[in-house]
Write a protein that holds these residues in place. Structure first.
Motif, PDB file in Angstrom:
ATOM      1  N   GLU A 287       0.827  -1.196   0.000  1.00 26.81           N
ATOM      2  CA  GLU A 287       0.000   0.000   0.000  1.00 26.81           C
ATOM      3  C   GLU A 287       0.867   1.253   0.000  1.00 26.81           C
ATOM      4  O   GLU A 287       0.557   2.232  -0.687  1.00 26.81           O
ATOM      5  CB  GLU A 287      -0.917   0.011   1.229  1.00 26.81           C
ATOM      6  N   TRP A 288       1.955   1.220   0.762  1.00 27.77           N
ATOM      7  CA  TRP A 288       2.867   2.365   0.810  1.00 27.77           C
ATOM      8  C   TRP A 288       3.466   2.624  -0.569  1.00 27.77           C
ATOM      9  O   TRP A 288       3.512   3.758  -1.034  1.00 27.77           O
ATOM     10  CB  TRP A 288       3.965   2.133   1.844  1.00 27.77           C
ATOM     11  N   LEU A 289       3.898   1.559  -1.235  1.00 33.64           N
ATOM     12  CA  LEU A 289       4.496   1.718  -2.563  1.00 33.64           C
ATOM     13  C   LEU A 289       3.493   2.262  -3.567  1.00 33.64           C
ATOM     14  O   LEU A 289       3.854   3.042  -4.453  1.00 33.64           O
ATOM     15  CB  LEU A 289       5.084   0.391  -3.052  1.00 33.64           C
ATOM     16  N   GLN A 290       2.227   1.889  -3.427  1.00 34.44           N
ATOM     17  CA  GLN A 290       1.197   2.452  -4.302  1.00 34.44           C
ATOM     18  C   GLN A 290       1.073   3.958  -4.079  1.00 34.44           C
ATOM     19  O   GLN A 290       0.954   4.730  -5.042  1.00 34.44           O
ATOM     20  CB  GLN A 290      -0.145   1.769  -4.061  1.00 34.44           C
ATOM     21  N   LEU A 291       1.108   4.386  -2.812  1.00 37.97           N
ATOM     22  CA  LEU A 291       1.040   5.819  -2.531  1.00 37.97           C
ATOM     23  C   LEU A 291       2.284   6.545  -3.027  1.00 37.97           C
ATOM     24  O   LEU A 291       2.190   7.673  -3.519  1.00 37.97           O
ATOM     25  CB  LEU A 291       0.851   6.076  -1.036  1.00 37.97           C
ATOM     26  N   VAL A 292       3.438   5.911  -2.910  1.00 37.12           N
ATOM     27  CA  VAL A 292       4.670   6.531  -3.427  1.00 37.12           C
ATOM     28  C   VAL A 292       4.532   6.731  -4.934  1.00 37.12           C
ATOM     29  O   VAL A 292       4.905   7.779  -5.468  1.00 37.12           O
ATOM     30  CB  VAL A 292       5.915   5.688  -3.078  1.00 37.12           C
ATOM     31  N   GLY A 293       3.968   5.756  -5.630  1.00 36.11           N
ATOM     32  CA  GLY A 293       3.735   5.891  -7.063  1.00 36.11           C
ATOM     33  C   GLY A 293       2.788   7.040  -7.381  1.00 36.11           C
ATOM     34  O   GLY A 293       3.014   7.804  -8.333  1.00 36.11           O
ATOM     35  N   GLN A 294       1.735   7.194  -6.578  1.00 38.07           N
ATOM     36  CA  GLN A 294       0.807   8.312  -6.765  1.00 38.07           C
ATOM     37  C   GLN A 294       1.496   9.644  -6.499  1.00 38.07           C
ATOM     38  O   GLN A 294       1.258  10.623  -7.208  1.00 38.07           O
ATOM     39  CB  GLN A 294      -0.398   8.155  -5.846  1.00 38.07           C
ATOM     40  N   MET A 295       2.369   9.657  -5.471  1.00 35.51           N
ATOM     41  CA  MET A 295       3.114  10.876  -5.159  1.00 35.51           C
ATOM     42  C   MET A 295       4.015  11.263  -6.331  1.00 35.51           C
ATOM     43  O   MET A 295       4.068  12.423  -6.735  1.00 35.51           O
ATOM     44  CB  MET A 295       3.968  10.671  -3.903  1.00 35.51           C
ATOM     45  N   GLU A 296       4.710  10.283  -6.888  1.00 37.88           N
ATOM     46  CA  GLU A 296       5.596  10.550  -8.027  1.00 37.88           C
ATOM     47  C   GLU A 296       4.792  11.073  -9.221  1.00 37.88           C
ATOM     48  O   GLU A 296       5.229  11.990  -9.917  1.00 37.88           O
ATOM     49  CB  GLU A 296       6.376   9.292  -8.407  1.00 37.88           C
ATOM     50  N   ALA A 297       3.619  10.505  -9.451  1.00 39.36           N
ATOM     51  CA  ALA A 297       2.772  10.957 -10.558  1.00 39.36           C
ATOM     52  C   ALA A 297       2.337  12.410 -10.337  1.00 39.36           C
ATOM     53  O   ALA A 297       2.345  13.204 -11.274  1.00 39.36           O
ATOM     54  CB  ALA A 297       1.555  10.043 -10.698  1.00 39.36           C
ATOM     55  N   ARG A 298       1.985  12.749  -9.111  1.00 36.07           N
ATOM     56  CA  ARG A 298       1.581  14.133  -8.816  1.00 36.07           C
ATOM     57  C   ARG A 298       2.751  15.096  -8.981  1.00 36.07           C
ATOM     58  O   ARG A 298       2.567  16.221  -9.428  1.00 36.07           O
ATOM     59  CB  ARG A 298       1.012  14.246  -7.411  1.00 36.07           C
ATOM     60  N   LYS A 299       3.935  14.658  -8.591  1.00 35.07           N
ATOM     61  CA  LYS A 299       5.109  15.516  -8.784  1.00 35.07           C
ATOM     62  C   LYS A 299       5.267  15.851 -10.261  1.00 35.07           C
ATOM     63  O   LYS A 299       5.526  16.993 -10.617  1.00 35.07           O
ATOM     64  CB  LYS A 299       6.380  14.817  -8.282  1.00 35.07           C
ATOM     65  N   LEU A 300       5.113  14.858 -11.116  1.00 35.60           N
ATOM     66  CA  LEU A 300       5.271  15.076 -12.555  1.00 35.60           C
ATOM     67  C   LEU A 300       4.124  15.907 -13.128  1.00 35.60           C
ATOM     68  O   LEU A 300       4.339  16.689 -14.052  1.00 35.60           O
ATOM     69  CB  LEU A 300       5.375  13.744 -13.283  1.00 35.60           C
ATOM     70  N   GLN A 301       2.922  15.759 -12.589  1.00 31.37           N
ATOM     71  CA  GLN A 301       1.799  16.580 -13.056  1.00 31.37           C
ATOM     72  C   GLN A 301       2.037  18.044 -12.712  1.00 31.37           C
ATOM     73  O   GLN A 301       1.716  18.925 -13.498  1.00 31.37           O
ATOM     74  CB  GLN A 301       0.497  16.115 -12.404  1.00 31.37           C
TER      75      GLN A 301
END
Length: 62
Positions: free
Chosen positions: A42-56
């Motif tokens: 679950e943590w890794l999924q949130l890290v992936g979402q965080m990375e996506a938001r950084k790029l957005q």
């Protein structure tokens, strides 16, 4: 309230910027969970979402 210290501890103190901590805090608040509540997957999924938001927010940010 979710502490920045708890987020930094899970992200890695040296590897986490203030922006990453803020993004992760937002994601955690939406989920209603804390860093300690999440499994590694679950943590890794949130890290992936965080990375996506950084790029957005800034396509040049890595």
């Amino acid at each position: 309230m979710i502490s920045d210290t708890a987020i930094r501890a899970r992200l890695g103190e040296q590897a986490s910027s203030d922006r990453e901590v803020a993004l992760m805090r937002d994601l955690l608040q939406v989920s209603g969970r804390t860093p300690d509540d999440l499994s590694d997957d679950e943590w890794l999924q949130l890290v992936g979402q965080m990375e996506a938001r950084k790029l957005q927010d800034d396509p040049n940010m890595k």
